[in-house]
Design a protein around this motif. Structure first.
Motif, PDB file in Angstrom:
ATOM      1  N   UNK A 179       0.850  -1.184   0.000  1.00  0.00           N
ATOM      2  CA  UNK A 179       0.000   0.000   0.000  1.00  0.00           C
ATOM      3  C   UNK A 179       0.886   1.236   0.000  1.00  0.00           C
ATOM      4  N   UNK A 180       0.596   2.167  -0.889  1.00  0.00           N
ATOM      5  CA  UNK A 180       1.295   3.447  -0.943  1.00  0.00           C
ATOM      6  C   UNK A 180       0.304   4.510  -0.512  1.00  0.00           C
ATOM      7  N   UNK A 237      -4.298   9.029   3.033  1.00  0.00           N
ATOM      8  CA  UNK A 237      -5.158   8.521   1.973  1.00  0.00           C
ATOM      9  C   UNK A 237      -4.375   7.504   1.154  1.00  0.00           C
ATOM     10  N   UNK A 238      -5.020   6.399   0.828  1.00  0.00           N
ATOM     11  CA  UNK A 238      -4.374   5.333   0.068  1.00  0.00           C
ATOM     12  C   UNK A 238      -4.325   5.713  -1.406  1.00  0.00           C
TER      13      UNK A 238
END
Length: 80
Positions: free
Chosen positions: A27-28, A35-36
């Motif tokens: 996940x960044x 916020x993803x």
């Protein structure tokens, strides 16, 4: 007690086979808002395939660059 080499290799491959399909999530996120931005589902098999493909592409591009550009004249022993 010493474990025979064949048994060790058999256990190693069993462990690799068991973890080959374990799913991970990359996940960044934005550090300020949390916020993803991007999310990827990865397995060790996918990572291995991507690394092998990118390595082969890099080798092919480098070979083509050397073979079809004037860079070949700077390599010692390369024929004209």
């Amino acid at each position: 007690m010493k474990v025979p080499l064949f048994t060790f290799i058999k256990r190693l491959f069993a462990a690799l086979k068991r973890h080959w399909t374990t799913k991970f999530r990359l996940v960044i996120k934005n550090d300020d808002t949390h916020k993803e931005n991007f999310s990827f589902r990865l397995t060790p098999r996918n990572i291995f395939v991507v690394l092998i493909c990118s390595t082969l592409i890099l080798i092919m591009v480098t070979s083509l660059l050397i073979a079809f550009t004037p860079l070949r004249y700077y390599i010692p022993g390369y024929t004209n």
